[in-house]
Motif scaffolding. Sequence first.
Motif, mmCIF file in Angstrom:
data_model
loop_
_atom_site.group_PDB
_atom_site.id
_atom_site.type_symbol
_atom_site.label_atom_id
_atom_site.label_comp_id
_atom_site.label_asym_id
_atom_site.label_seq_id
_atom_site.Cartn_x
_atom_site.Cartn_y
_atom_site.Cartn_z
ATOM 1 N N TRP A 1 0.841 -1.207 0.000
ATOM 2 C CA TRP A 1 0.000 0.000 0.000
ATOM 3 C C TRP A 1 0.870 1.249 0.000
ATOM 4 O O TRP A 1 0.644 2.170 -0.781
ATOM 5 C CB TRP A 1 -0.922 -0.018 1.206
ATOM 6 C CG TRP A 1 -1.791 1.203 1.301
ATOM 7 C CD1 TRP A 1 -1.643 2.243 2.159
ATOM 8 C CD2 TRP A 1 -2.914 1.523 0.490
ATOM 9 N NE1 TRP A 1 -2.619 3.184 1.947
ATOM 10 C CE2 TRP A 1 -3.412 2.771 0.921
ATOM 11 C CE3 TRP A 1 -3.545 0.878 -0.553
ATOM 12 C CZ2 TRP A 1 -4.523 3.373 0.336
ATOM 13 C CZ3 TRP A 1 -4.659 1.484 -1.127
ATOM 14 C CH2 TRP A 1 -5.123 2.709 -0.691
ATOM 15 N N ARG B 1 3.960 1.536 -0.968
ATOM 16 C CA ARG B 1 4.677 1.599 -2.243
ATOM 17 C C ARG B 1 3.743 2.054 -3.378
ATOM 18 O O ARG B 1 4.075 2.947 -4.150
ATOM 19 C CB ARG B 1 5.256 0.209 -2.560
ATOM 20 C CG ARG B 1 6.229 0.144 -3.665
ATOM 21 C CD ARG B 1 6.907 -1.230 -3.803
ATOM 22 N NE ARG B 1 6.007 -2.376 -3.673
ATOM 23 C CZ ARG B 1 5.922 -3.155 -2.595
ATOM 24 N NH1 ARG B 1 6.697 -2.939 -1.537
ATOM 25 N NH2 ARG B 1 5.082 -4.175 -2.543
ATOM 26 N N THR B 2 2.559 1.486 -3.461
ATOM 27 C CA THR B 2 1.592 1.808 -4.514
ATOM 28 C C THR B 2 1.152 3.275 -4.436
ATOM 29 O O THR B 2 0.966 3.929 -5.460
ATOM 30 C CB THR B 2 0.356 0.893 -4.415
ATOM 31 O OG1 THR B 2 0.788 -0.450 -4.558
ATOM 32 C CG2 THR B 2 -0.681 1.207 -5.461
ATOM 33 N N ARG B 3 0.994 3.775 -3.235
ATOM 34 C CA ARG B 3 0.530 5.146 -3.032
ATOM 35 C C ARG B 3 1.671 6.163 -2.990
ATOM 36 O O ARG B 3 1.428 7.350 -2.799
ATOM 37 C CB ARG B 3 -0.266 5.226 -1.726
ATOM 38 C CG ARG B 3 -1.463 4.299 -1.676
ATOM 39 C CD ARG B 3 -2.693 4.865 -2.295
ATOM 40 N NE ARG B 3 -3.072 6.038 -1.516
ATOM 41 C CZ ARG B 3 -3.763 7.053 -2.006
ATOM 42 N NH1 ARG B 3 -4.174 7.039 -3.229
ATOM 43 N NH2 ARG B 3 -4.042 8.079 -1.228
ATOM 44 N N SER B 4 2.904 5.698 -3.149
ATOM 45 C CA SER B 4 4.083 6.573 -3.091
ATOM 46 C C SER B 4 4.134 7.364 -1.772
ATOM 47 O O SER B 4 4.455 8.555 -1.761
ATOM 48 C CB SER B 4 4.121 7.531 -4.290
ATOM 49 O OG SER B 4 4.185 6.800 -5.482
ATOM 50 N N LEU B 5 3.803 6.699 -0.687
ATOM 51 C CA LEU B 5 3.810 7.333 0.629
ATOM 52 C C LEU B 5 5.185 7.210 1.248
ATOM 53 O O LEU B 5 5.943 6.303 0.946
ATOM 54 C CB LEU B 5 2.774 6.664 1.542
ATOM 55 C CG LEU B 5 1.337 6.689 1.038
ATOM 56 C CD1 LEU B 5 0.453 5.845 1.951
ATOM 57 C CD2 LEU B 5 0.807 8.100 0.948
ATOM 58 N N THR B 6 5.485 8.138 2.125
ATOM 59 C CA THR B 6 6.734 8.057 2.905
ATOM 60 C C THR B 6 6.376 8.089 4.378
ATOM 61 O O THR B 6 5.372 8.665 4.777
ATOM 62 C CB THR B 6 7.683 9.226 2.572
ATOM 63 O OG1 THR B 6 7.009 10.451 2.804
ATOM 64 C CG2 THR B 6 8.132 9.157 1.132
#
Length: 80
Positions: free
Chosen positions: A72, A74-79
């Motif tokens: 999730w 990775r897919t959402r480009s969250l940090t």
Amino acid sequence: MNGNLYALSAPAVDAFADFCGGNAGGPHETCVSLAAIPGAEASFVIRDSKPEGAGKELRFTGTELDDFAAGWVRTRSLTL
């Protein structure tokens, strides 16, 4: 445990932690709730707090939930 997380008793209501977004319909109506399953090592219950989700839950091992969370993020480009 025979591998069936759904055969285990649900955690007590006060064991759940709420992760809430915007409150469209009132207090705690847009939350995802998470709790450890008693008697199962690193296994969890996830619930939806919206009225339509009442009484429904998903159960995962820690490994399954970790894999979902990492995917999730990775897919959402969250940090973090």
